[in-house]
Scaffold this motif. Structure first.
Motif, short mmCIF file in Angstrom:
data_model
loop_
_atom_site.label_atom_id
_atom_site.label_comp_id
_atom_site.label_asym_id
_atom_site.label_seq_id
_atom_site.Cartn_x
_atom_site.Cartn_y
_atom_site.Cartn_z
N THR A 204 0.63 -1.31 0.14
CA THR A 204 0.06 0.05 0.00
C THR A 204 1.00 1.33 0.15
OG1 THR A 204 -1.78 -1.12 1.27
CG2 THR A 204 -1.84 1.28 1.00
N LEU A 207 2.13 2.05 -3.57
CA LEU A 207 1.27 2.17 -4.34
C LEU A 207 0.81 3.97 -4.05
CD1 LEU A 207 -1.59 -0.53 -4.43
CD2 LEU A 207 -0.09 0.40 -6.50
N THR A 283 -1.75 -6.91 -3.60
CA THR A 283 -2.06 -5.59 -3.31
C THR A 283 -1.54 -4.72 -4.38
OG1 THR A 283 -1.74 -6.48 -0.82
CG2 THR A 283 -1.93 -3.94 -1.61
N TYR A 285 -2.12 -4.91 -7.33
CA TYR A 285 -3.24 -4.76 -8.41
C TYR A 285 -4.58 -4.87 -7.67
CZ TYR A 285 0.47 -6.55 -11.15
OH TYR A 285 1.96 -6.65 -11.63
N TYR A 286 -4.47 -4.44 -6.19
CA TYR A 286 -5.85 -4.02 -5.35
C TYR A 286 -6.62 -5.29 -5.28
CZ TYR A 286 -4.67 0.60 -7.15
OH TYR A 286 -3.98 1.79 -7.80
N TYR A 289 -6.49 -6.34 -0.93
CA TYR A 289 -7.52 -6.05 0.04
C TYR A 289 -8.54 -6.83 0.17
CZ TYR A 289 -4.79 -1.62 -0.72
OH TYR A 289 -3.75 -0.89 -0.78
#
Length: 334
Positions: A204, A207, A283, A285-286, A289
């Motif tokens: 995170t 990002l 994470t 590439y989202y 979560y």
């Protein structure tokens, strides 16, 4: 006789970690003699430090095969004059001696003068310098090592294949393993969750706060109170993970014989390694979560299922997590 509780050991570990945190060095930026009376050079230095995160007297280590420098001032290169070059080898320590800007340079306007010693001094483009060096700090070198994309891909494939083989093998042997044939201790599950959460924190930051991570890379610290809140949360999770790992080792050794404990630790390391790789990559590439939420549900439900006593003492009727000598009445249960 009942086994000794691991709580005293946890208290000692907690006190030790607290002392380390309080004694950690506070990372500060460059000092100036008078914030209201700065020379143009000082202002330029602070401005450069703010955007590039290093300045004069900063120490690097050459991580590439070599770093080529020119002996003359960059103006001669920009004007197309012949210059002498020389190389500094892998592993050599260098210090930033000067920084200058050459607006007429079409390749890179920033030139950095570095020195290995008083006789070995030369200039290099910043765009050539930074990929070839790493900050002279163990934490920075650790970050640099695990940030290599080719290495990460290789490790990801190796860890996933190795972990899958190891877990499958242990399950066939009927060995105790976290999540699948777990013991009653909450620490192994908590450790796996901390590893997954810390991996999500790390990605995170990559990002959404890449510049603050870049500054941390150049000025690393283990003190969570000397960094911004998001980095503080990441460092606190690392310290908490270490504390839970100590508790896990202590509790597993208390509950399992040496041989079974060794197999349990192998499985725990395999699952923890797989968690780090999966959550740190997904994470980005989202996907990490929602995957983390699902993993929390799975891990907690698995722990609750395995933490319930599976046996009862045939003599006194007390609940037992496993067969063997009853800690309440001393009767042997086979």
């Amino acid at each position: 006789m009942k086994s000794k509780s691991p709580i005293p050991h946890l208290k000692k570990a907690a006190i030790l970690l607290l002392c380390l945190l309080l004694g950690a060095c506070y990372s500060q930026g460059p000092q100036t003699p008078d914030a209201w009376n700065l020379t143009d050079q000082q202002v330029d230095s602070i401005s450069f430090y703010t955007t590039h995160h290093y300045t004069q007297n900063y120490n690097f280590i050459v991580r590439g095969d070599s770093l080529r420098l020119i002996s003359q001032h960059p103006t001669e290169t920009v004007n197309g004059l012949p210059v002498d070059t020389f190389a500094i080898g892998h592993g050599e320590r260098i210090v930033v001696a000067d920084i200058t800007t050459m607006p007429a340079d079409s390749i890179d306007s920033i030139w950095v003068k570095v020195a290995r010693d008083q006789q070995t001094i030369g200039w290099v483009h910043e765009r050539e310098l930074l990929p070839a060096v790493t900050p002279d700090a163990p934490i920075s070198q650790f970050i640099d090592f695990f940030s290599d994309s080719h290495l990460l891909l290789f490790l990801a494939i190796l860890v996933l294949l190795g972990s899958a083989f190891l877990v499958r093998r242990l399950m066939r042997l009927g060995a105790r393993i976290v999540h699948f044939n777990d013991i009653g201790s909450p620490y192994p599950t908590t450790l796996c969750l901390f590893v997954a959460t810390t991996a999500v924190f790390y990605s995170t930051i990559q990002l959404f706060a890449a510049e603050s991570w870049r500054h941390y890379y150049y000025h690393p610290t283990l003190n969570p109170f000397a960094v911004p809140p998001h980095l503080s949360l990441f460092l606190l999770s690392v310290w908490a993970m270490l504390l839970v790992a100590i508790a896990t080792v202590d509790d597993v050794r208390r509950q399992l014989p040496t041989g079974e404990a060794a197999f349990y630790f192998l499985g725990l390391m395999g699952i923890s390694a797989a968690n780090y790789v999966v959550f740190s990559v997904t994470t980005l590439y989202y996907i990490g979560y929602p995957l983390l939420v699902a993993y929390y549900v799975f891990a907690i439900r698995s722990h609750l299922r395995h933490s319930r006593p599976r046996y009862q003492c045939g003599h006194c009727g007390a609940e037992l997590p496993q067969k063997g000598i009853c800690p309440h009445c001393g009767a042997r249960n086979e």
